[in-house]
Design a protein around this motif. Structure first.
Motif, PDB file in Angstrom:
ATOM      1  N   GLU A  26       0.829  -1.206   0.000  1.00 24.61           N
ATOM      2  CA  GLU A  26       0.000   0.000   0.000  1.00 24.61           C
ATOM      3  C   GLU A  26       0.860   1.251   0.000  1.00 24.61           C
ATOM      4  OE1 GLU A  26      -2.614  -0.256   3.312  1.00 24.61           O
ATOM      5  OE2 GLU A  26      -3.759  -1.964   2.517  1.00 24.61           O
ATOM      6  N   ALA A  27       1.991   1.179   0.737  1.00 22.61           N
ATOM      7  CA  ALA A  27       2.885   2.340   0.819  1.00 22.61           C
ATOM      8  C   ALA A  27       3.632   2.564  -0.480  1.00 22.61           C
ATOM      9  CB  ALA A  27       3.870   2.161   1.971  1.00 22.61           C
ATOM     10  N   LEU A  28       4.056   1.484  -1.120  1.00 19.40           N
ATOM     11  CA  LEU A  28       4.865   1.590  -2.336  1.00 19.40           C
ATOM     12  C   LEU A  28       4.025   1.633  -3.607  1.00 19.40           C
ATOM     13  CD1 LEU A  28       7.690  -0.977  -1.474  1.00 19.40           C
ATOM     14  CD2 LEU A  28       7.840   1.503  -1.395  1.00 19.40           C
ATOM     15  N   GLY A  29       2.788   1.113  -3.524  1.00 19.30           N
ATOM     16  CA  GLY A  29       1.940   1.034  -4.699  1.00 19.30           C
ATOM     17  C   GLY A  29       2.094  -0.312  -5.390  1.00 19.30           C
ATOM     18  N   SER A  30       1.066  -0.739  -6.076  1.00 16.09           N
ATOM     19  CA  SER A  30       1.079  -2.050  -6.730  1.00 16.09           C
ATOM     20  C   SER A  30       1.729  -2.012  -8.111  1.00 16.09           C
ATOM     21  CB  SER A  30      -0.362  -2.586  -6.859  1.00 16.09           C
ATOM     22  OG  SER A  30      -1.161  -1.665  -7.583  1.00 16.09           O
ATOM     23  N   ASN A  31       1.863  -0.806  -8.692  1.00 20.26           N
ATOM     24  CA  ASN A  31       2.470  -0.678 -10.011  1.00 20.26           C
ATOM     25  C   ASN A  31       3.977  -0.879  -9.918  1.00 20.26           C
ATOM     26  OD1 ASN A  31       3.835   0.928 -12.259  1.00 20.26           O
ATOM     27  ND2 ASN A  31       1.698   0.888 -12.964  1.00 20.26           N
ATOM     28  N   ILE A  32       4.503  -1.834 -10.685  1.00 26.31           N
ATOM     29  CA  ILE A  32       5.915  -2.188 -10.590  1.00 26.31           C
ATOM     30  C   ILE A  32       6.823  -1.017 -10.949  1.00 26.31           C
ATOM     31  CG2 ILE A  32       5.914  -3.121 -12.934  1.00 26.31           C
ATOM     32  CD1 ILE A  32       8.027  -4.362  -9.950  1.00 26.31           C
ATOM     33  N   PHE A  33       6.437  -0.220 -11.947  1.00 23.21           N
ATOM     34  CA  PHE A  33       7.271   0.908 -12.361  1.00 23.21           C
ATOM     35  C   PHE A  33       7.303   1.992 -11.291  1.00 23.21           C
ATOM     36  CE2 PHE A  33       5.714  -1.028 -16.327  1.00 23.21           C
ATOM     37  CZ  PHE A  33       6.932  -1.343 -16.906  1.00 23.21           C
ATOM     38  N   GLN A  34       6.172   2.188 -10.626  1.00 19.40           N
ATOM     39  CA  GLN A  34       6.110   3.152  -9.538  1.00 19.40           C
ATOM     40  C   GLN A  34       7.009   2.717  -8.384  1.00 19.40           C
ATOM     41  OE1 GLN A  34       2.131   3.810  -8.058  1.00 19.40           O
ATOM     42  NE2 GLN A  34       2.834   4.939  -6.265  1.00 19.40           N
ATOM     43  N   ARG A  35       7.003   1.417  -8.098  1.00 20.90           N
ATOM     44  CA  ARG A  35       7.822   0.895  -7.001  1.00 20.90           C
ATOM     45  C   ARG A  35       9.310   1.000  -7.323  1.00 20.90           C
ATOM     46  NH1 ARG A  35       5.274  -4.913  -6.131  1.00 20.90           N
ATOM     47  NH2 ARG A  35       6.822  -5.032  -4.459  1.00 20.90           N
ATOM     48  N   VAL A  36       9.675   0.743  -8.570  1.00 15.24           N
ATOM     49  CA  VAL A  36      11.076   0.887  -8.976  1.00 15.24           C
ATOM     50  C   VAL A  36      11.512   2.342  -8.871  1.00 15.24           C
ATOM     51  CG1 VAL A  36      12.671   0.725 -10.923  1.00 15.24           C
ATOM     52  CG2 VAL A  36      11.071  -1.141 -10.469  1.00 15.24           C
ATOM     53  N   LYS A  37      10.644   3.250  -9.300  1.00 17.20           N
ATOM     54  CA  LYS A  37      10.956   4.678  -9.244  1.00 17.20           C
ATOM     55  C   LYS A  37      11.197   5.127  -7.807  1.00 17.20           C
ATOM     56  CE  LYS A  37       9.197   9.161 -10.825  1.00 17.20           C
ATOM     57  NZ  LYS A  37       8.064   9.861 -11.489  1.00 17.20           N
ATOM     58  N   GLN A  38      10.340   4.681  -6.897  1.00 15.40           N
ATOM     59  CA  GLN A  38      10.510   5.035  -5.486  1.00 15.40           C
ATOM     60  C   GLN A  38      11.789   4.437  -4.916  1.00 15.40           C
ATOM     61  OE1 GLN A  38       7.198   4.528  -2.847  1.00 15.40           O
ATOM     62  NE2 GLN A  38       5.684   5.183  -4.355  1.00 15.40           N
ATOM     63  N   ALA A  39      12.101   3.233  -5.335  1.00 10.72           N
ATOM     64  CA  ALA A  39      13.318   2.582  -4.837  1.00 10.72           C
ATOM     65  C   ALA A  39      14.560   3.355  -5.264  1.00 10.72           C
ATOM     66  CB  ALA A  39      13.385   1.148  -5.348  1.00 10.72           C
TER      67      ALA A  39
ATOM     68  N   ASN B 208      15.224   6.570  -3.321  1.00  7.98           N
ATOM     69  CA  ASN B 208      15.668   6.385  -1.940  1.00  7.98           C
ATOM     70  C   ASN B 208      17.187   6.231  -1.893  1.00  7.98           C
ATOM     71  OD1 ASN B 208      16.390   4.723   0.502  1.00  7.98           O
ATOM     72  ND2 ASN B 208      14.229   5.050   0.930  1.00  7.98           N
ATOM     73  N   ASP B 209      17.863   7.096  -1.137  1.00  8.80           N
ATOM     74  CA  ASP B 209      19.333   7.084  -1.107  1.00  8.80           C
ATOM     75  C   ASP B 209      19.890   5.739  -0.661  1.00  8.80           C
ATOM     76  OD1 ASP B 209      19.456   9.659  -1.986  1.00  8.80           O
ATOM     77  OD2 ASP B 209      19.698  10.554   0.006  1.00  8.80           O
ATOM     78  N   VAL B 210      19.301   5.165   0.386  1.00 11.27           N
ATOM     79  CA  VAL B 210      19.802   3.899   0.922  1.00 11.27           C
ATOM     80  C   VAL B 210      19.645   2.773  -0.111  1.00 11.27           C
ATOM     81  CG1 VAL B 210      19.468   2.128   2.690  1.00 11.27           C
ATOM     82  CG2 VAL B 210      19.393   4.541   3.325  1.00 11.27           C
ATOM     83  N   VAL B 211      18.469   2.715  -0.737  1.00  9.77           N
ATOM     84  CA  VAL B 211      18.210   1.667  -1.735  1.00  9.77           C
ATOM     85  C   VAL B 211      19.112   1.857  -2.947  1.00  9.77           C
ATOM     86  CG1 VAL B 211      16.472   0.569  -3.196  1.00  9.77           C
ATOM     87  CG2 VAL B 211      15.823   1.468  -0.964  1.00  9.77           C
ATOM     88  N   ARG B 212      19.276   3.112  -3.372  1.00 10.15           N
ATOM     89  CA  ARG B 212      20.112   3.373  -4.552  1.00 10.15           C
ATOM     90  C   ARG B 212      21.556   2.945  -4.298  1.00 10.15           C
ATOM     91  NH1 ARG B 212      19.019   8.199  -4.931  1.00 10.15           N
ATOM     92  NH2 ARG B 212      20.917   9.184  -4.138  1.00 10.15           N
ATOM     93  N   ARG B 213      22.055   3.249  -3.102  1.00 14.34           N
ATOM     94  CA  ARG B 213      23.418   2.824  -2.777  1.00 14.34           C
ATOM     95  C   ARG B 213      23.511   1.305  -2.668  1.00 14.34           C
ATOM     96  NH1 ARG B 213      23.565   7.680   1.604  1.00 14.34           N
ATOM     97  NH2 ARG B 213      24.218   9.334   0.165  1.00 14.34           N
ATOM     98  N   GLY B 214      22.439   0.691  -2.156  1.00 13.04           N
ATOM     99  CA  GLY B 214      22.392  -0.764  -2.125  1.00 13.04           C
ATOM    100  C   GLY B 214      22.408  -1.351  -3.525  1.00 13.04           C
ATOM    101  N   LEU B 215      21.706  -0.677  -4.443  1.00 18.10           N
ATOM    102  CA  LEU B 215      21.671  -1.141  -5.837  1.00 18.10           C
ATOM    103  C   LEU B 215      23.038  -1.001  -6.501  1.00 18.10           C
ATOM    104  CD1 LEU B 215      18.227   0.219  -7.077  1.00 18.10           C
ATOM    105  CD2 LEU B 215      18.919  -2.181  -6.962  1.00 18.10           C
ATOM    106  N   TYR B 216      23.772   0.064  -6.173  1.00 14.17           N
ATOM    107  CA  TYR B 216      25.126   0.191  -6.707  1.00 14.17           C
ATOM    108  C   TYR B 216      25.924  -1.075  -6.392  1.00 14.17           C
ATOM    109  CZ  TYR B 216      24.352   5.260  -7.267  1.00 14.17           C
ATOM    110  OH  TYR B 216      23.862   6.490  -7.644  1.00 14.17           O
ATOM    111  N   ALA B 217      25.814  -1.518  -5.140  1.00 10.34           N
ATOM    112  CA  ALA B 217      26.561  -2.705  -4.712  1.00 10.34           C
ATOM    113  C   ALA B 217      25.964  -3.977  -5.299  1.00 10.34           C
ATOM    114  CB  ALA B 217      26.576  -2.786  -3.187  1.00 10.34           C
ATOM    115  N   GLY B 218      24.632  -4.118  -5.186  1.00 10.84           N
ATOM    116  CA  GLY B 218      23.967  -5.346  -5.614  1.00 10.84           C
ATOM    117  C   GLY B 218      24.084  -5.595  -7.103  1.00 10.84           C
ATOM    118  N   VAL B 219      23.861  -4.553  -7.909  1.00  7.51           N
ATOM    119  CA  VAL B 219      23.956  -4.705  -9.366  1.00  7.51           C
ATOM    120  C   VAL B 219      25.413  -4.910  -9.779  1.00  7.51           C
ATOM    121  CG1 VAL B 219      23.623  -3.533 -11.578  1.00  7.51           C
ATOM    122  CG2 VAL B 219      21.836  -3.424  -9.827  1.00  7.51           C
ATOM    123  N   THR B 220      26.327  -4.199  -9.122  1.00  8.81           N
ATOM    124  CA  THR B 220      27.745  -4.341  -9.463  1.00  8.81           C
ATOM    125  C   THR B 220      28.210  -5.786  -9.322  1.00  8.81           C
ATOM    126  OG1 THR B 220      28.337  -2.070  -8.873  1.00  8.81           O
ATOM    127  CG2 THR B 220      30.097  -3.705  -8.790  1.00  8.81           C
TER     128      THR B 220
END
Length: 585
Positions: free
Chosen positions: A255-268, A271-283
């Motif tokens: 409910e907080a993030l929304g059910s639309n996958i693109f909306q959830r990715v955009k919010q992620a 978010n500074d913490v998630v984006r930095r996590g993605l730098y590490a995770g995707v790398t």
């Protein structure tokens, strides 16, 4: 390992796992039945490496066109990307059990299509169908096992799915070797995958849906009935309450993030913490593929032939080494990942990978430079129309060696009967004369080469290939999946892990679709050196953007990421030391 998540499990958890399943065999039945999906995953990604050798023999167009060989191999990966995306949706819409059954149907139909394929494009179609199944299995099997397992042994049971994937790859090499002299060779190799799919389909029909999915669908009585078969009677109510809290928290997050996958990715991403996590995770996921591991897993017998072993059977037998070491490496990783740390293990792994790739590059360069010469007398001894036309047209043909011969279009090298390192014959390898000349070559006690040349460095190359797997598997093979299970805040863990997994699959596709083309244009030495360069870039990237998460709670990881990338390593070490001091006190 190549694809699919790994859940860490320590020695105590494995011990408790054996004790629990001994008392409650139903749990093992659930885990193994769903785990066949991991076995199929491993088998279908590994079997093509050996089957490709014989597909090339049956279809001349495949033998002559490198891009067609790459497409046959990589279309399963392309299908897996789509299958993983559809699998995530199907898991929520139709349930874990139905998704596994659908994957089995895809595995079976794909295997049959490949086994009866009258043309290369039909093989490609079958590979796409199997890829859909691989993608769905990679998403669903670990999820079903996780949700149908007692919490205290969940990590051990989900880890068994990872072992079944590497076990499936090893099994595929054994099956390939078993069918080398059977009529139809590659058809049996690819078709056998239909059998475990049927077995899993039948077993899953008698098993329930996961309790978590049932509870989400407001089928609480059915969820309770499943839990009663898994937990002792005095624990069922406690697990029902935990399930209720977990599902309600998940719904609140949606409910907080929304059910639309693109909306959830955009919010992620915002978010500074998630984006930095993605730098590490995707790398770590991209680096895992660009060190070249799937060139070894998908093309291992071909690489062995490039190292100078012409026989298909010999190439398949030696390829067992790489698959077996990969499985052993997964077990080693479970033993050391919580002792040495994730980041440390990956850095050590990459140092070993780079060393092995550079050494392989040197060995293949030396092998090419010292390959046997082409003799004019030997080449003409098979008749005027038998000699390679490019060799006849070449003004400086006296300087040609075996590698020059194989680089020419529709040409093959036949060794000298007096010794394979003496000047040999450069012969035509067109569809019209290939089989006849190959038979004549063998009748003259020669060896027919189309991929690599005779070399004294072949054994060293195989040993280095094994060392590469030993360096890769315990570190870069398993740790990237562990990092991605820890690096994101709980609310964004599904989105973050999904993005990283897609990066892994896409990188896998790029590498597998280009490997043979690279070897054709850069040579084996240049290709391995290129992957060494990628690995070096990956080492630098991991050093600067990936924090150490060993011994940290999820909350501590989140606080560490809030400080920014440059302070991750210092903060991670400090937090780990602080946690250790508190435990000591």
């Amino acid at each position: 390992m190549v694809e699919g998540g790994i859940i860490k499990a320590d020695k105590v958890e494995f011990t408790e796992c054996w004790q629990t399943i001994w008392k409650t065999p139903y749990i093992m039945r659930l885990a193994l039945s769903a785990g066949i999906g991991g076995l199929l995953f491993g088998y279908d990604t590994g079997v093509i490496s050996g089957a490709l050798l014989y597909i090339r023999e049956d279809f001349d167009v495949v033998d002559r066109k490198t891009w067609l060989q790459e497409t046959i191999v990589s279309m399963a990966v392309a299908g897996a990307i789509v299958g993983a995306a559809v699998g995530g949706w199907a898991n929520d819409r139709f349930g874990r059990k139905m998704s596994i059954l659908a994957a089995d149907v895809l595995f079976f139909v794909g295997a049959i299509v490949m086994a009866v394929a009258p043309a290369p494009w039909v093989i490609i179609l079958g590979r796409i169908l199997v890829g859909f199944g691989v993608g769905m299995a990679s998403m669903t099997s670990p999820l079903y096992i996780s949700e149908a397992s007692p919490a205290r042994i969940r990590g051990a049971l989900v880890s068994s799915n990872g072992l079944l994937i590497t076990g499936g790859q090893f099994l595929s090499y054994l099956i390939n070797l078993a069918f080398t002299h059977a009529p139809g060779t590659w058809r049996w190799m690819l078709g056998v995958a239909g059998l475990p799919a049927v077995v899993q389909f039948v077993l899953m029909l008698s098993l329930p849906e996961s309790p978590r999915w049932l509870y989400r669908q407001n089928r609480e009585d059915e969820a309770r009935a499943v839990l009663e078969k898994i937990y002792p009677s005095d624990k069922v109510e406690e697990e029902m309450n935990a399930l209720q809290s977990s599902v309600e928290a998940e719904k609140a997050d949606l409910e907080a993030l929304g059910s639309n996958i693109f909306q959830r990715v955009k919010q992620a991403v915002k978010n500074d913490v998630v984006r930095r996590g993605l730098y590490a995770g995707v790398t770590v996921q991209v680096v895992q593929q660009f060190v070249g591991i799937n060139t070894v897993m998908y093309y291992s017998p071909t690489i062995v032939q490039l190292a100078g072993f012409a026989s298909n059977k010999t190439a398949l037998a030696l390829s067992l080494i790489t698959s077996g070491l990969n499985a052993v490496g997964s077990i080693i990783s479970m033993m050391f990942v919580d002792r040495k740390g994730r980041r440390t293990l990956m850095i050590i792994s990459l140092f070993g990978i780079i060393t092995c790739l550079v050494a392989l590059s040197i060995i293949f360069f030396q092998a090419a430079a010292h390959s046997p010469l082409v003799g004019r007398v030997e080449s003409n001894s098979y008749g005027g129309n038998s000699t390679c036309s490019a060799y006849l047209r070449e003004q400086h043909s006296s300087s040609w060696n075996c590698m020059d011969c194989l680089k020419a279009t529709d040409c093959a090298f036949c060794t000298n009967s007096a010794g394979k390192y003496l000047p040999g014959a450069c012969l035509a390898s067109t569809e019209a004369v290939k089989d006849t000349l190959r038979a004549e070559c063998r009748a003259h006690h020669g060896t027919w080469y189309t991929n690599g040349c005779p070399t004294k460095f072949g054994v060293v190359a195989i040993l280095l290939l094994g060392a590469y797997i030993i360096a890769y598997s315990p570190g870069m093979g398993t740790v990237p999946w562990i990092v991605n299970s820890e690096i994101y805040p709980l609310r964004y863990r599904g989105i973050g892990g999904g993005i990283a997994a897609v990066a892994n699959w896409v990188s896998n596709l790029l590498v597998s679709e280009t490997f043979l083309t690279l070897t054709e244009h850069l040579g084996s030495a240049g290709t391995f050196l290129l992957f060494a360069g990628f690995s070096l870039i990956g080492l630098v990237a991991i050093y600067f953007v990936v924090p150490e998460t060993k011994g940290l709670a999820f909350e501590e990881v989140e606080k560490m990421l809030q400080k920014g990338i440059r302070s991750k390593k210092r903060k991670g070490s400090a937090d780990a030391s602080s946690t250790k001091d508190q435990d000591t006190q």
